[in-house]
Scaffold this motif. Sequence first.
Motif, PDB file in Angstrom:
ATOM      1  N   ALA A  26       0.845  -1.200   0.000  1.00 37.95           N
ATOM      2  CA  ALA A  26       0.000   0.000   0.000  1.00 37.95           C
ATOM      3  C   ALA A  26       0.880   1.250   0.000  1.00 37.95           C
ATOM      4  CB  ALA A  26      -0.902   0.001   1.233  1.00 37.95           C
ATOM      5  N   PRO A  27       0.466   2.324  -0.688  1.00 35.20           N
ATOM      6  CA  PRO A  27       1.255   3.574  -0.721  1.00 35.20           C
ATOM      7  C   PRO A  27       1.298   4.233   0.653  1.00 35.20           C
ATOM      8  CG  PRO A  27      -0.903   3.908  -1.734  1.00 35.20           C
ATOM      9  CD  PRO A  27      -0.774   2.436  -1.487  1.00 35.20           C
ATOM     10  N   ALA A  28       2.424   4.941   0.912  1.00 36.47           N
ATOM     11  CA  ALA A  28       2.587   5.641   2.192  1.00 36.47           C
ATOM     12  C   ALA A  28       1.605   6.803   2.272  1.00 36.47           C
ATOM     13  CB  ALA A  28       4.017   6.154   2.322  1.00 36.47           C
ATOM     14  N   PRO A  29       1.066   7.091   3.445  1.00 37.15           N
ATOM     15  CA  PRO A  29       0.127   8.212   3.593  1.00 37.15           C
ATOM     16  C   PRO A  29       0.862   9.542   3.404  1.00 37.15           C
ATOM     17  CG  PRO A  29       0.698   7.331   5.742  1.00 37.15           C
ATOM     18  CD  PRO A  29       1.293   6.393   4.725  1.00 37.15           C
ATOM     19  N   PRO A  30       0.164  10.591   2.963  1.00 32.81           N
ATOM     20  CA  PRO A  30       0.811  11.904   2.788  1.00 32.81           C
ATOM     21  C   PRO A  30       1.273  12.461   4.128  1.00 32.81           C
ATOM     22  CG  PRO A  30      -1.566  12.091   2.541  1.00 32.81           C
ATOM     23  CD  PRO A  30      -1.259  10.626   2.606  1.00 32.81           C
ATOM     24  N   PRO A  31       2.351  13.217   4.130  1.00 31.59           N
ATOM     25  CA  PRO A  31       2.843  13.792   5.389  1.00 31.59           C
ATOM     26  C   PRO A  31       1.860  14.808   5.954  1.00 31.59           C
ATOM     27  CG  PRO A  31       4.032  14.722   3.530  1.00 31.59           C
ATOM     28  CD  PRO A  31       3.191  13.612   2.979  1.00 31.59           C
ATOM     29  N   GLY A 363       4.624  20.382  -4.877  1.00 29.60           N
ATOM     30  CA  GLY A 363       3.825  19.360  -5.535  1.00 29.60           C
ATOM     31  C   GLY A 363       3.504  18.169  -4.662  1.00 29.60           C
ATOM     32  N   THR A 364       4.078  18.114  -3.461  1.00 29.30           N
ATOM     33  CA  THR A 364       3.806  16.989  -2.570  1.00 29.30           C
ATOM     34  C   THR A 364       2.414  17.136  -1.954  1.00 29.30           C
ATOM     35  OG1 THR A 364       6.154  16.814  -2.024  1.00 29.30           O
ATOM     36  CG2 THR A 364       4.602  15.743  -0.539  1.00 29.30           C
ATOM     37  N   GLU A 365       1.648  16.037  -1.994  1.00 36.62           N
ATOM     38  CA  GLU A 365       0.334  16.052  -1.361  1.00 36.62           C
ATOM     39  C   GLU A 365       0.506  15.940   0.145  1.00 36.62           C
ATOM     40  OE1 GLU A 365      -3.932  13.618  -1.518  1.00 36.62           O
ATOM     41  OE2 GLU A 365      -2.233  12.996  -2.771  1.00 36.62           O
TER      42      GLU A 365
END
Length: 373
Positions: A26-31, A363-365
Motif C-alpha cells: 500500500a502507498p505511504a500516507p501523505p505527510p 507538488g507533494t500532497e
Amino acid sequence: MGLPPRTFALAAFAFLAACEDPQQQAPAPPPTVEVVTPLRQAVANIIELPGRVQAIRVAEVRARVNGIIQKRLYEEGTDVEAGQALFQIDPRQMRASLNSAQARLERARATAENAAKDVGRYRGLVEKQAISQQEFDTATARLRAARADVEQAQADVATAQLMLGYTLVQSPIDGVAGRADVTVGALVRSADGTLLTRVEQLHPVYVNFSRSSSDLLDLRAQIAAGELNLTENQRIVVELTLENGQQYPHEGFVDFRAMSIDRSTGTVQARAQIPNPDRALLPGMFVRARITAGERPNALVIPQRAVIMKDRGPSVMVVGEDGRAASRDIEVGSMHAGNWTVLDGLEGGEQVIVDGWQDLRSGTEVEIVMATQ
C-alpha cells in the motif's frame, strides 16, 4: 521424475509472491503539516538601519595664549565639570603684561585728572576774559583726549586680565576629558590653536543613520496608498541593538531629519537622541537601530517559523486547493512579537505551512492540521 530447474524457480517465485503481505504494497500516507491562515491586523511599522554613535557635544580644548605648559590638572579619561581647570600655562608673562597695563591706566587717570582741573580753572578765567577762548578750547580738548586714554587703558587692563585668565585652561562643558595632546613643558601657541585635549558629553548621545532615497520614495507611496499611517510631527521612537546582539535598555527618539539627498551616497541623513546614563554607548560604536515609523493598519502577519530564509530571499510553503504544497517567494517587512509582516507574495485566506515544511517539495500532497498561532 523431478521438475526442471527453470520450472522449479518460477514456481518458487510465484509462491513467495502469493505469500507477501498486501499491506506492505500500500502507498505511504501523505505527510501531515501544520498550517495557519495569515491574519490582517494593525502593526507598528519597524525599520531597521545600521547606525553609529556620536557624542552629543564635543569640545576641543585649545590654547588661547602663548606659553609653556606647567601642569596637567586633571586625570585623563575622567569626568570633568564646566569651568574645571585642566591645564596651567606659565602665567608670568601675562601677569607682567597686566601690571604694565594697570600702570598705563594709572598714568592716564592722572593725566585726565590734571586736565579736568585745568578746564575748571580756565572756565573762570575765560569768563573774566583773562585768557582767550582758544586757550580754553585747547584745555577742553586735552581733557577729552585724556579721558579717551583712560578708556583705552581700561580696555588694555581688561584684555590683559583676560589673557592672564586664559593661562588657566578650563573645561567649557561637562563631560569626559580625553587623553592630553600635550605634555608638561610643551610650548603652545594661540595663533596655531594648539589642541590640548577633548571633552565629550556622553549622556545623552546621538546615533546617526541614513536611508536610501528609493526607500524614502517607497515609504511615501505606501503612505499615499493608505498602507501606512504616519502622523506628522509625531515623535518617532528608536530602539537599539548592540554589536553583540544585546538589546539596549533605553529607547530614544529621532530629533533630526535632513530635507535633502546626499549627492555622494544617495541617502537621507537622520539622527536619534538616546539616553546613555550608564555610558554603555561610546562614540564610534556601531549599533542597529529599530525605528518605529508609523503603523500599518491592515498588515498581513505570519509566524516567524513559517518563513524560509534563502539566498534569493524569504519564501513560504503554502497548501493549494488541490491539497499539494507549493513554494512561494514573499517580501517581508518588520518583525514584531515573533511575527513577520508580509508586504507582498501572499493573500489573506491562504494556508501557510508553519511546521513540517522542512522535508517537503513543491507538488507533494499533504494532510493539514491547523496550528495554534
